[in-house]
Design a protein around this motif. Sequence first.
Motif, PDB file in Angstrom:
ATOM      1  N   ASN A 370       0.855  -1.259   0.060  1.00 29.61           N
ATOM      2  CA  ASN A 370      -0.114   0.147   0.005  1.00 29.61           C
ATOM      3  C   ASN A 370       0.964   1.235  -0.110  1.00 29.61           C
ATOM      4  O   ASN A 370       0.230   2.534   0.449  1.00 29.61           O
ATOM      5  CB  ASN A 370      -1.095   0.025   1.223  1.00 29.61           C
ATOM      6  CG  ASN A 370      -2.138  -0.705   0.974  1.00 29.61           C
ATOM      7  OD1 ASN A 370      -2.302  -1.247  -0.113  1.00 29.61           O
ATOM      8  ND2 ASN A 370      -3.208  -0.861   1.894  1.00 29.61           N
ATOM      9  N   PHE A 371       2.102   1.268  -0.509  1.00 33.88           N
ATOM     10  CA  PHE A 371       2.868   2.307  -0.717  1.00 33.88           C
ATOM     11  C   PHE A 371       2.580   3.091  -2.130  1.00 33.88           C
ATOM     12  O   PHE A 371       2.381   2.390  -2.909  1.00 33.88           O
ATOM     13  CB  PHE A 371       4.253   1.963  -0.744  1.00 33.88           C
ATOM     14  CG  PHE A 371       5.038   1.551   0.680  1.00 33.88           C
ATOM     15  CD1 PHE A 371       4.128   1.686   1.714  1.00 33.88           C
ATOM     16  CD2 PHE A 371       6.285   1.108   0.767  1.00 33.88           C
ATOM     17  CE1 PHE A 371       4.761   1.387   3.024  1.00 33.88           C
ATOM     18  CE2 PHE A 371       6.677   0.563   2.145  1.00 33.88           C
ATOM     19  CZ  PHE A 371       5.842   0.944   3.121  1.00 33.88           C
ATOM     20  N   PHE A 372       2.701   4.256  -2.069  1.00 29.94           N
ATOM     21  CA  PHE A 372       2.787   4.943  -3.386  1.00 29.94           C
ATOM     22  C   PHE A 372       3.819   5.981  -3.547  1.00 29.94           C
ATOM     23  O   PHE A 372       4.273   6.477  -2.417  1.00 29.94           O
ATOM     24  CB  PHE A 372       1.435   5.441  -3.663  1.00 29.94           C
ATOM     25  CG  PHE A 372       0.919   6.557  -2.771  1.00 29.94           C
ATOM     26  CD1 PHE A 372       0.960   7.883  -2.975  1.00 29.94           C
ATOM     27  CD2 PHE A 372       0.072   6.118  -1.617  1.00 29.94           C
ATOM     28  CE1 PHE A 372       0.380   8.907  -1.893  1.00 29.94           C
ATOM     29  CE2 PHE A 372      -0.524   7.047  -0.695  1.00 29.94           C
ATOM     30  CZ  PHE A 372      -0.165   8.505  -0.926  1.00 29.94           C
ATOM     31  N   ALA A 387      -0.787   4.270   1.991  1.00 28.34           N
ATOM     32  CA  ALA A 387      -2.351   4.348   2.058  1.00 28.34           C
ATOM     33  C   ALA A 387      -2.681   3.444   3.276  1.00 28.34           C
ATOM     34  O   ALA A 387      -2.765   2.118   3.006  1.00 28.34           O
ATOM     35  CB  ALA A 387      -2.719   4.275   0.963  1.00 28.34           C
ATOM     36  N   SER A 388      -3.124   3.858   4.494  1.00 27.06           N
ATOM     37  CA  SER A 388      -3.293   2.788   5.633  1.00 27.06           C
ATOM     38  C   SER A 388      -4.242   3.529   6.454  1.00 27.06           C
ATOM     39  O   SER A 388      -4.432   4.729   6.811  1.00 27.06           O
ATOM     40  CB  SER A 388      -1.905   2.700   6.608  1.00 27.06           C
ATOM     41  OG  SER A 388      -2.129   2.183   7.645  1.00 27.06           O
ATOM     42  N   ILE A 425      -1.053  -0.921  -4.983  1.00 24.41           N
ATOM     43  CA  ILE A 425      -1.630   0.298  -5.197  1.00 24.41           C
ATOM     44  C   ILE A 425      -1.308   0.534  -6.970  1.00 24.41           C
ATOM     45  O   ILE A 425      -0.181   0.839  -7.457  1.00 24.41           O
ATOM     46  CB  ILE A 425      -1.188   1.633  -4.563  1.00 24.41           C
ATOM     47  CG1 ILE A 425      -1.792   1.445  -3.281  1.00 24.41           C
ATOM     48  CG2 ILE A 425      -1.826   2.933  -5.439  1.00 24.41           C
ATOM     49  CD1 ILE A 425      -1.502   2.674  -2.330  1.00 24.41           C
ATOM     50  N   LEU A 426      -2.384  -0.114  -7.589  1.00 28.11           N
ATOM     51  CA  LEU A 426      -2.252   0.166  -9.018  1.00 28.11           C
ATOM     52  C   LEU A 426      -2.801   1.202  -9.808  1.00 28.11           C
ATOM     53  O   LEU A 426      -2.532   1.512 -10.821  1.00 28.11           O
ATOM     54  CB  LEU A 426      -2.862  -1.299  -9.805  1.00 28.11           C
ATOM     55  CG  LEU A 426      -2.366  -2.794  -9.118  1.00 28.11           C
ATOM     56  CD1 LEU A 426      -3.069  -3.881  -9.889  1.00 28.11           C
ATOM     57  CD2 LEU A 426      -1.028  -2.999  -9.631  1.00 28.11           C
ATOM     58  N   HIS A 427      -3.810   1.778  -9.039  1.00 25.87           N
ATOM     59  CA  HIS A 427      -4.719   2.851  -9.642  1.00 25.87           C
ATOM     60  C   HIS A 427      -4.681   4.051  -8.763  1.00 25.87           C
ATOM     61  O   HIS A 427      -5.215   4.003  -7.725  1.00 25.87           O
ATOM     62  CB  HIS A 427      -6.209   2.369  -9.620  1.00 25.87           C
ATOM     63  CG  HIS A 427      -6.293   1.211 -10.611  1.00 25.87           C
ATOM     64  ND1 HIS A 427      -5.817   0.986 -11.554  1.00 25.87           N
ATOM     65  CD2 HIS A 427      -6.626  -0.253  -9.774  1.00 25.87           C
ATOM     66  CE1 HIS A 427      -6.190  -0.521 -11.931  1.00 25.87           C
ATOM     67  NE2 HIS A 427      -6.404  -1.160 -10.935  1.00 25.87           N
ATOM     68  N   THR A 428      -4.421   5.268  -9.495  1.00 22.83           N
ATOM     69  CA  THR A 428      -4.197   6.467  -8.818  1.00 22.83           C
ATOM     70  C   THR A 428      -4.950   7.659  -9.653  1.00 22.83           C
ATOM     71  O   THR A 428      -4.836   7.664 -10.890  1.00 22.83           O
ATOM     72  CB  THR A 428      -2.795   6.934  -8.156  1.00 22.83           C
ATOM     73  OG1 THR A 428      -2.001   6.979  -9.734  1.00 22.83           O
ATOM     74  CG2 THR A 428      -2.206   5.734  -7.329  1.00 22.83           C
ATOM     75  N   ALA A 429      -5.205   8.700  -9.179  1.00 26.52           N
ATOM     76  CA  ALA A 429      -5.925   9.855  -9.912  1.00 26.52           C
ATOM     77  C   ALA A 429      -5.324  11.039  -9.029  1.00 26.52           C
ATOM     78  O   ALA A 429      -5.364  11.066  -7.890  1.00 26.52           O
ATOM     79  CB  ALA A 429      -7.131   9.858 -10.228  1.00 26.52           C
TER      80      ALA A 429
END
Length: 453
Positions: A370-372, A387-388, A425-429
């Motif tokens: 869950n790192f970006f 993201a936690s 985390i595959l999808h971000t915006a």
Amino acid sequence: MAGAGGGGCPAGGNDLQWCFSQVKGAIDEDVAEADIISTVEFNHSGDLLATGDKGGRVVIFQREQENKSRPHSRGEYNVYSTFQSHEPEFDYLKSLEIEEKINKIRWLPQQNAAHFLLSTNDKTIKLWKISERDKRAEGYNLKDEDGRLRDPFRITALRVPILKPMDLMVEASPRRIFANAHTYHINSISVNSDHETYLSADDLRINLWHLEITDRSFNIVDIKPANMEELTEVITAAEFHPHQCNVFVYSSSKGTVRLCDMRSSALCDRHSKFFEEPEDPSSRSFFSEIISSISDVKFSHSGRYMMTRDYLSVKVWDLNMESRPVETHQVHEYLRSKLCSLYENDCIFDKFECCWSGSDSAIMTGSYNNFFRMFDRNARRDVTLEASRENSKPRASLKPRKVCTGGKRKKDEISVDSLDFNKKILHTAWHPAENIIAVAATNNLYIFQDKVN
């Protein structure tokens, strides 16, 4: 991280602090497959945020108006509309199940009070209209208030129907269905800057559609060889240029990007530009070809640059220079020594997406545990965030995370061996004008924003 500016934020200067804003989704440990988020997309104003999931649903969040009495309160995103976009189907000719999973969502620029978006699964693209109703007509001549038809002989006077206010209702209705054009799985859709056409890409072909015409599309790229045994690469992503309606790019599993100009020929089998970085022979390994496959390609808002994401890095290319990228950012280089186990558990085939900030001064992409990652292009700085739910107090600052690759581990570091590869985390915006980001972590949607004083 210095000024990873969104729309109105200057890059450089004071450090930009990201803080928690919201999290959407259930806390359950056992996550239903259908609830896993498969795409995230802001609309052009940033007031609406759409997510699609593996269950074929689209959930749209709307940003609330900011509270005048609390000037520092920021508009939160709340559920605006939820609808079932795609259902599971079965192709009887090929004996194949067609998943309902939403692969991509793309918003159309707003022309009137209604909003329009395109959503696609593996085979079928749909154009949805999202509109509001807060009034209803009363006083019909031919039917009663409960909807039953009246006896025409009992109608003695002509009534003029009137509009009465009612509770706000948000309706989602499918306006167009674009089907039967792709033999292989659709991986990309992209709306053209002419606002009339869009492209859809699968593994071997790219089609050009008109938004008003559902029964035909034009094939503009076809890389299928006459003999499928000679197949060496597939199309992984495609996107239109943000300003030039005749230009689009598509990336391949060989780590190359081709830029095509539709003015040159109807079938763009000859590219105008070919972007490829020469491989370093010293770093060649069994996994080189797999990790060089590009999982996402995105033009910058300015249209001057494009960004490509492969398994270990994200690269920024100047459209005027094909020979090598102008920037290469390592996302999780510490995984290079773990490629063997990542191959065995299939994680090496994960398709990470990437996105630009509103001002193109920063880029963001996901990783594991869950790192970006965020890269400030001006200050040449980068940061790893998580993201936690553990850090999900309102306005809580996100602490930078560090991964320890060996030797003695410091207090705040996490060992590369204890990373959870199921949390990815595959999808971000990124909001088109502000420092607000949306990050999809399995079945949860996290929203972070910059910390204002």
